[in-house]
Design a protein around this motif. Structure first.
Motif, PDB file in Angstrom:
ATOM      1  N   GLU A 151      33.719  45.075  37.156  1.00 35.06           N
ATOM      2  CA  GLU A 151      33.515  46.029  36.471  1.00 35.06           C
ATOM      3  C   GLU A 151      34.489  47.184  36.602  1.00 35.06           C
ATOM      4  O   GLU A 151      35.305  47.824  35.898  1.00 35.06           O
ATOM      5  N   MET A 152      34.437  47.453  38.191  1.00 34.09           N
ATOM      6  CA  MET A 152      35.530  48.618  38.626  1.00 34.09           C
ATOM      7  C   MET A 152      36.678  48.327  38.510  1.00 34.09           C
ATOM      8  O   MET A 152      37.711  49.447  37.912  1.00 34.09           O
ATOM      9  N   VAL A 153      37.368  47.009  38.619  1.00 35.28           N
ATOM     10  CA  VAL A 153      38.896  46.789  38.323  1.00 35.28           C
ATOM     11  C   VAL A 153      39.089  46.935  36.753  1.00 35.28           C
ATOM     12  O   VAL A 153      40.299  47.515  36.430  1.00 35.28           O
ATOM     13  N   GLY A 154      38.249  46.433  35.802  1.00 32.87           N
ATOM     14  CA  GLY A 154      38.413  46.595  34.696  1.00 32.87           C
ATOM     15  C   GLY A 154      38.579  47.951  34.201  1.00 32.87           C
ATOM     16  O   GLY A 154      39.443  48.517  33.562  1.00 32.87           O
ATOM     17  N   ASP A 155      37.421  48.967  34.515  1.00 34.27           N
ATOM     18  CA  ASP A 155      37.604  50.597  34.325  1.00 34.27           C
ATOM     19  C   ASP A 155      38.849  50.974  34.859  1.00 34.27           C
ATOM     20  O   ASP A 155      39.272  51.996  34.117  1.00 34.27           O
TER      21      ASP A 155
END
Ligand SMILES: CSC[C@H]1O[C@@H](n2cnc3c(O)ncnc32)[C@H](O)[C@@H]1O
Ligand SMILES: [Zn+2]
Length: 437
Positions: free
Chosen positions: A105-109
């Motif tokens: 999630e962190m990498v996507g955002d």
């Protein structure tokens, strides 16, 4: 009359072709995502019937910029650990933060925030070097950009994988998933000579040859790295990589400071590319890449910002300016890296390093329509003797007005068309609250 999708009339076209031609009052025609003609404006209206006409009076168009080195999701760590030397920054701040916060999630955002910033700076293609490359790929496609995603391999466990082999296996699975994708190339990204032992590097070399893909690696970031590695292994890092068989025209060496004449010779002989990240090198006091010397030796030098946690922005316009100034200071030669070559470094040289120069990096008939427009009509740009000079030495990213990839407009008069700016800002604030908490 030829029917085209889009006809762009511009006051200047910075082609970055082999002759570095700059055309005044010309028009560029796009059909099916490709550049099909570049003609004087006086001929365009009688030659083309366009579904859409874009009038860019007072603006220059240039190839979309190619940011060849970064860690997109690290934009969520922007300003978290400033004014530190590389190893303190990494060991005491960044790696612990990554251990806590890095996730799919962190990498996507983070990648989406970075993509939005890069589009608004005129970048159309970037190279990423981060965990969860599948999460990054989804957001690159959503943004409509192009990216080379180099998945990391490192000797210690990370939030993404426990062992070097697990890093490689997971990365290869993403590579297979995106095989043949028009906007995504998945490549190898071993972290650095000091964090990668021989076994994974040999495996990476063999797999890179099998899949015919590139390898990007931080190499010679500091004098300390070179000294420590030379003491530890009895060989300079560049020579070790050469003897392991990694150096080739598919190898992208990031940073490359503290170079001896033998190091440069090894790069020349093997055809490897150099990714120069001047602002990150200056901020971490890492050292100086001898750009003028490398270029004179025939090495292809491309440009990158590095991550926003060590720069602290993803602005290729300012990176060009810093590169042009620094090359002169480092070589004591005011003629080093003139404006036209700084622009080439940010466009066609990057495309070459990423093996994408058959499609992007210059505005020429037959290439994909990856284009950036920059306004040169305001007070701060007057008078205009040479638009390339203004782009490198006297412009800021607010002047980037329009961006196209494959003829699709991603930025329209500074408004993002594929991404939701307000939602991205709100999401970044949520991450800040979580990370601070
Ligand atoms: C294998 S790439 C991901 C890894 O690299 C770290 N990183 C970010 N910037 C730099 C840099 O300038 N030098 C060395 N390592 C860097 C990043 O935090 C990831 O852990
Ligand atoms: Zn880096």
């Amino acid at each position: 009359m030829q029917t085209v999708d889009t006809l762009i009339h511009a006051s200047w076209i910075i082609t970055v072709n082999a002759d570095r031609d700059v055309l005044t009052d010309h028009s560029l025609a796009i059909k099916d995502g490709a550049i099909v003609a570049i003609v004087p404006q006086s001929e365009a209206s009688s030659s083309f019937q366009a579904n859409e006409t874009v009038d860019l009076n007072g603006q220059a168009i240039m190839p979309g910029m190619v940011n060849t080195h970064g860690h997109a999701a690290m934009v969520l760590f922007r300003g978290m650990a400033d004014d530190l030397a590389l190893q303190t920054w990494l060991n005491d701040h960044i790696w612990p933060a990554e251990g806590t916060w890095v996730s799919h999630e962190m990498v996507g955002d983070g990648t989406e925030l970075a993509a939005a910033e890069m589009i608004r700076c005129g970048t159309t293609t970037f190279s990423d070097n981060y965990f969860f490359p599948d999460a990054a790929a989804e957001r690159v496609v959503k943004a409509g950009m192009r990216a080379q995603l180099c998945f990391p391999t490192i000797d210690f466990p990370t939030a993404w994988a426990k062992t070097p082999d697990e890093h490689i296996d997971q990365g290869v699975a993403v590579m297979e998933q995106y095989k043949g994708h028009s906007h995504i190339k998945v490549n190898f990204g071993p972290h650095a000579p000091y964090s990668c032992s021989d076994e994974p590097l040999i495996r990476i070399k063999e797999l890179a040859e099998k899949y015919d893909v590139g390898i990007q690696m931080h190499v010679h970031e500091t004098q300390g790295e070179v000294d420590d590695e030379t003491t530890r292994r009895g060989q300079r890092p560049v020579r070790r990589l050469k003897e392991l068989g990694l150096l080739s025209p598919k190898f992208q060496a990031v940073h490359m400071t503290a170079l001896s004449d033998e190091d440069i010779q090894d790069i020349v002989e093997t055809g490897a590319h150099v990714m120069h990240c001047p602002e990150s090198n200056l901020k971490l006091a890492s050292g100086f890449c001898p750009v003028d010397k490398l270029q004179k030796a025939g090495v292809n030098v491309a440009l990158g910002t590095d991550g926003a946690a060590s720069n602290n922005d993803l602005d290729m316009l300012s990176e060009m300016r810093t590169a042009a100034m620094l090359a002169k200071a480092v070589s004591s030669n005011a003629v080093a890296l003139p404006a036209a070559e700084a622009i080439a470094m940010a466009t066609i040289n990057g495309a070459k390093a990423l093996s994408w120069d058959d499609q992007i990096g210059s505005l020429e008939v037959g290439k994909r329509a990856d284009i950036t427009s920059i306004a040169l009509d305001d007070l701060e740009s007057q008078p205009i003797f040479e638009p390339m000079s203004h782009i490198v030495y006297a412009s800021s990213r607010d002047q980037i007005k329009n961006v196209w990839v494959d003829g699709k407009q991603l930025l329209k008069d500074r408004e993002l068309t594929t991404l939701d700016k307000a939602a991205i800002v709100a999401n970044a604030k949520q991450w800040q609250a979580k990370i601070r908490g």
